[in-house]
Scaffold this active site. Structure first.
Site, PDB file in Angstrom:
ATOM      1  N   LYS A   1      -3.645  -8.311 -11.751  1.00 56.54           N
ATOM      2  CA  LYS A   1      -3.799  -6.965 -11.212  1.00 56.54           C
ATOM      3  C   LYS A   1      -2.919  -5.979 -11.978  1.00 56.54           C
ATOM      4  O   LYS A   1      -1.877  -6.348 -12.529  1.00 56.54           O
ATOM      5  CB  LYS A   1      -3.418  -7.004  -9.732  1.00 56.54           C
ATOM      6  CG  LYS A   1      -3.677  -5.752  -8.926  1.00 56.54           C
ATOM      7  CD  LYS A   1      -3.370  -6.033  -7.459  1.00 56.54           C
ATOM      8  CE  LYS A   1      -3.536  -4.793  -6.585  1.00 56.54           C
ATOM      9  NZ  LYS A   1      -3.305  -5.126  -5.154  1.00 56.54           N
TER      10      LYS A   1
ATOM     11  N   SER B   1      -6.753  -3.310  -2.356  1.00 58.91           N
ATOM     12  CA  SER B   1      -6.493  -2.700  -3.643  1.00 58.91           C
ATOM     13  C   SER B   1      -6.765  -3.616  -4.836  1.00 58.91           C
ATOM     14  O   SER B   1      -6.732  -3.168  -5.982  1.00 58.91           O
ATOM     15  CB  SER B   1      -5.045  -2.198  -3.719  1.00 58.91           C
ATOM     16  OG  SER B   1      -4.112  -3.260  -3.602  1.00 58.91           O
TER      17      SER B   1
ATOM     18  N   SER C   1      -4.962  -6.142   0.853  1.00 57.49           N
ATOM     19  CA  SER C   1      -5.395  -5.869  -0.515  1.00 57.49           C
ATOM     20  C   SER C   1      -5.890  -7.077  -1.289  1.00 57.49           C
ATOM     21  O   SER C   1      -6.465  -6.920  -2.369  1.00 57.49           O
ATOM     22  CB  SER C   1      -4.278  -5.188  -1.306  1.00 57.49           C
ATOM     23  OG  SER C   1      -4.074  -3.881  -0.827  1.00 57.49           O
TER      24      SER C   1
END
Length: 536
Positions: free
Chosen positions: A131, A206, A230
């Site tokens: 990420k 996210s 997330s």
């Protein structure tokens, strides 16, 4: 430069980093109205049989082929880099590309294996995507802010060092929402990541760049983070697996945060993958590297071997008292419960006693600084607040005393939940991951089903239930009495036609720090679902 120019230049640089030979030829580029692009790798003719074989093989088998010398690290890295490049062109899922670095690293691993006859480590040659907020020296971690563009990291995140030492090949970073605090992956720098199963729908946030990349086939194991859902929300939106671990099990030190220093509710990292087996592999391997030696907040708890009870006592949360799950999620929960009962598991109903207070507590913690953290990252370039972040724009700062009292409330809620769990004698809670299977881009409105377990710090697995949305069955509720204003909005927005054919995930929650157990219990549930479906 204006924030718009900074963002445009960054996007152009990202696109320019895709090698020409991996750009989709115009003649076979899927039209915009082709919503499902997950079929592209197999149907386009753009990939070789060998590349397809590599990217469709689960991580444990990839590692076996690499260790035996049957596959080279270089060819595996090239296959995943190429697929990630294509995934980005179709879903806008990447934020940083370093394919050349990855291929050079893979070549070094091949030399190491040839010269020593040994792998470098337990992840030898396995491509792992990360990420955007994980720091890697020489690359940005913008977390969606224009002010953080062209601000390359000068140190690695602890997890990045651990993965590299274990022989993993890092090859790309994936898109996130602004500050990683929106449930869809959209920001003013890179724009919106879409769901490869249906590009009109969100891949969640996210960690939505990760979920899109994995669902497309451009990664087998990707690493995301979770402070309010997330990891679990993106997994649910794309029908893959993840675990939100208890804090301290996996290293999360030296990662970039949109709310740096906010520790009333703690961010954790974890794997996303297409199979439960790959999630377990990642968890066992990372903990096996003794991350507590490197990360001052990691707990010295080795990964434990767990034999789950074959007859579980599972509490079912049908709804949280705030938002009713949309029809396909309710159906998935009912069908899963029926199959678990058939398999001999004990099912009880779990009341949402503390959930409303937990959701409110989480929301207050996120904006306790009055939105200063986000504002200070927007101001240098004049970048505006995105509309999804209005609660941060409008927030009023809490004083120290008020914050301490909020933490007293949190602690009381945690104790109440624990006592109720003990009194019920349950093994796990089964509940929705979100009210949605997924939802149209821009319409994700509620994270309460995941966020409560961040406040409680309970490990939670988001897993595919095997149910897919059927527009002829999963019609909107008739005469639904809204539980709240947000429930009324969600049910009014629900469109069975829009999400037809999408997978539905559920969430299994275990006791704090018993991450091994919740993964093992998920395996027991999957076994029951497979048996009921005649797959065993």
């Amino acid at each position: 430069m204006s924030w718009e120019s900074i963002a445009a230049n960054k996007r152009q640089a990202l696109n320019d980093s895709i090698p020409p030979e991996w750009r989709i030829p115009p003649a076979i580029f899927p039209p915009e109205d082709q919503l499902d692009v997950t079929t592209f790798p197999r149907e386009s003719g753009f990939f070789t049989d060998r590349e397809l074989e590599i990217t469709s093989t689960a991580a444990p088998a990839i590692l076996s082929h690499l260790a035996a010398g049957e596959w080279t690290s270089e060819e595996v890295a090239r296959a995943f880099c190429k697929t990630a490049a294509v995934a980005h062109q179709l879903t806008n899922c990447l934020s940083e590309i370093f394919f050349d670095r990855a291929i050079a690293q893979a070549k070094e691993l091949d030399v190491h294996l040839k010269q020593t006859g040994k792998t470098k480590g337990p992840f030898h040659g396995l491509p792992i995507s990360i990420k955007d907020n994980f720091n890697l020296v020489g690359y940005d971690s913008t977390v969606g802010f224009a002010s953080l563009v062209n601000d390359p990291a000068t140190y690695n995140s602890t997890l990045v060092d651990l993965l590299l030492d274990a022989g993993a090949v890092l090859y790309c970073k994936t898109n996130v929402p602004t500050a990683m605090m929106i449930a869809e992956s959209v920001n003013n720098v890179f724009g919106r990541t879409v769901n490869p199963r249906n590009r009109k729908l969100t891949s969640g946030g996210s960690s939505g760049g990760e979920s899109a990349l994995i669902a497309f086939g451009g990664s087998r194991i990707g690493v995301g983070t979770d402070i309010g859902g997330s990891l679990r929300i993106p997994a649910a939106c794309t029908g893959i697996f993840t675990i939100r671990p208890s804090f301290g099990r996996f290293p999360n030190f030296q990662t970039r945060s949109g709310l740096a220093g906010q520790e009333a509710v703690l961010s954790v990292n974890g794997p996303l993958a297409k199979t439960l087996e790959e999630v377990v592999l990642w968890a066992r391997t990372v903990v096996g590297q003794q991350p507590w030696i490197r990360d001052p907040k990691c707990l010295p708890i080795p990964w434990r071997s767990v034999e789950p009870k074959q007859k579980l006592k599972i509490a079912v949360l049908w709804h949280d008292g705030i938002v009713m799950p949309t029809p396909p999620v309710t159906r998935a929960l009912k069908e899963t419960v029926d199959k678990l009962k058939t398999a001999g598991h004990e099912i009880v109903t779990w009341a949402p006693t503390e959930h409303q207070d937990l959701v409110q507590t989480l929301a207050r913690m996120f904006v306790a600084d009055g939105g200063k953290s986000v504002r200070k990252l927007l101001e240098p370039t004049g970048e505006p607040f995105r509309p999804e972040m209005k609660m941060y724009e409008d927030a009023t700062e809490l004083g120290v005393y008020e914050m301490w009292q909020l933490q007293v409330t949190r602690n009381s809620l945690c104790k109440s939940y624990l006592d109720r769990w003990n009194d019920a004698g349950i093994d796990a809670v089964l509940c929705p991951t979100t009210p949605y299977s997924t939802v149209e881009n821009g319409k994700f409105a509620y994270v309460g089903y995941t966020g409560v377990f961040n406040v409680l710090d309970y490990p939670a697995v988001s897993f595919p239930s095997g149910v897919t949305v059927d527009k002829s069955v999963d019609v909107a509720y008739a005469d639904h009495k809204a539980l709240s204003d947000i429930d009324a909005q969600i049910q009014n927005d629900y469109s069975a036609d829009s999400v037809h054919g999408m997978p539905v995930n559920l969430q299994l929650v275990g006791r704090r720090l018993e991450d091994e157990s919740v993964l093992a219990m998920t395996g027991v549930i999957l076994q029951a679902l497979a048996s009921a479906s005649g797959k065993q």
